[in-house]
Motif scaffolding. Sequence first.
Motif, PDB file in Angstrom:
ATOM      1  N   ASN A   1      -2.815  -5.808  -2.397  1.00  0.00           N
ATOM      2  CA  ASN A   1      -1.761  -5.427  -1.458  1.00  0.00           C
ATOM      3  C   ASN A   1      -1.928  -6.147  -0.125  1.00  0.00           C
ATOM      4  OD1 ASN A   1      -0.242  -3.534  -3.025  1.00  0.00           O
ATOM      5  ND2 ASN A   1      -1.921  -2.076  -2.816  1.00  0.00           N
ATOM      6  N   SER A   2      -3.149  -6.505   0.213  1.00  0.00           N
ATOM      7  CA  SER A   2      -3.448  -7.278   1.426  1.00  0.00           C
ATOM      8  C   SER A   2      -4.011  -8.630   0.992  1.00  0.00           C
ATOM      9  CB  SER A   2      -4.459  -6.545   2.314  1.00  0.00           C
ATOM     10  OG  SER A   2      -3.930  -5.308   2.748  1.00  0.00           O
TER      11      SER A   2
ATOM     12  N   SER B   1      -1.198 -12.092  -3.831  1.00  0.00           N
ATOM     13  CA  SER B   1      -0.298 -10.933  -3.834  1.00  0.00           C
ATOM     14  C   SER B   1      -0.177 -10.310  -5.219  1.00  0.00           C
ATOM     15  CB  SER B   1       1.088 -11.346  -3.323  1.00  0.00           C
ATOM     16  OG  SER B   1       1.021 -11.802  -1.999  1.00  0.00           O
TER      17      SER B   1
ATOM     18  N   LYS C   1       4.857 -11.199   5.110  1.00  0.00           N
ATOM     19  CA  LYS C   1       5.202  -9.899   4.546  1.00  0.00           C
ATOM     20  C   LYS C   1       6.018  -9.123   5.551  1.00  0.00           C
ATOM     21  CE  LYS C   1       2.897  -5.830   2.502  1.00  0.00           C
ATOM     22  NZ  LYS C   1       1.569  -5.229   2.188  1.00  0.00           N
TER      23      LYS C   1
ATOM     24  N   LYS D   1      -4.353  -4.296  -7.624  1.00  0.00           N
ATOM     25  CA  LYS D   1      -3.145  -3.607  -8.067  1.00  0.00           C
ATOM     26  C   LYS D   1      -3.263  -3.220  -9.547  1.00  0.00           C
ATOM     27  CE  LYS D   1       0.127  -5.980  -4.971  1.00  0.00           C
ATOM     28  NZ  LYS D   1       1.319  -6.870  -4.931  1.00  0.00           N
TER      29      LYS D   1
END
Length: 373
Positions: free
Chosen positions: A50-51, A46, A359, A26
Amino acid sequence: MKSHIAALLLATSAVFPALAQTLAVKTSAPERYVVKKGDTLWDISSLYLNSPWKWPALWQWNPQINNPHLIYPGDVLSLHYDSEGNPRLSLAKGVRRLSPQVRVVSDKNQAIPTLPLAVMEPFMRFEQAMGESDFDQLPMVLGSNFNYKMNVEGHLLYVKGDLPRGANYGIYRKGDAYRDPDNGAILAYESVLVGTGRVVRTGNIEAGEPSTVKIESVRREVKPSDVLMPISSGQSYSANFKMTQPVQAISGNIIASSNKLREFSTMAVVVIDLGRKDDLQEGNVLAIHRQSPTVIEKESGPSYIEDASSLDKVITQVSEWFGEENDEDSVVWHMPKEQVGELMLFKVYDNISYAMVTKTRQPVRVGDSVSSR
């Protein structure tokens, strides 16, 4: 230990053969992060990805650190890039500034768990999925020292079984059946912890003497026909999991939730109709999908099947006899499934698994499907 971690990394590269070229962190990811008490591996993952289940591809184990696959409060994580531009996250020893020098300190009492321990622990320690024959073979509550149908803390239970004096037991009741949503077959039964007790007098069933168990705690009133299991039985567990995506393509369904509600969100515990027979294991991450509503095309225009007339619904049922593939002549349009979240397995049985929703894009429901993407 080094060989164990090397094997893990090799296994990861087999699972994610092209991940090194596609992994991206990220833009908001911190260059350095100090692990805090209360963190989970999923939380930290996280921050960077994103995964989060792709964590093993990002994590660069440090051979000079004991137990390099574990992370502890006080550890400092450093984000950098290798010579080929691939992101890597490595571990440096935690430091605390003490004037006039820097001294290395380490708080290695307990590694941070993969998921919130407070949510997982009751299911890891106590909750069991059992077959009908399993219940039949367990020591059973016959009654108590009071003529009550429901017993509470301090009461003495008389149990059909030769139980060792001083041993601690969980007291369980058969709960709901976990069923295959396709054919209704029973996959397992929920076992509900109603209390705990300690054996104060051993029994001799052959001589007609039941064991005596003092109730030490209750969640619900204890009743005759409840069963007992040793608290230590099947309850050794680890809160640390290797987050992986299953190699094989699988699909199943969410068949129950711990909160018994229609909809739920992150950190909810759910039951899926997949298990060891499907080559699943603790730490596997699955996607959650929901079927989009079916549309029937009429002269007056398209409408959802839920809003259609009885005749239109019959037409839909007939069309499904011939398959659900759409073509240009379709009257009934079966829409695709859309991903609504992710979950991670933390307790796996033969036919079912307990998982935590990690999620969500919208509230998750019993009946939603799960797959390895």
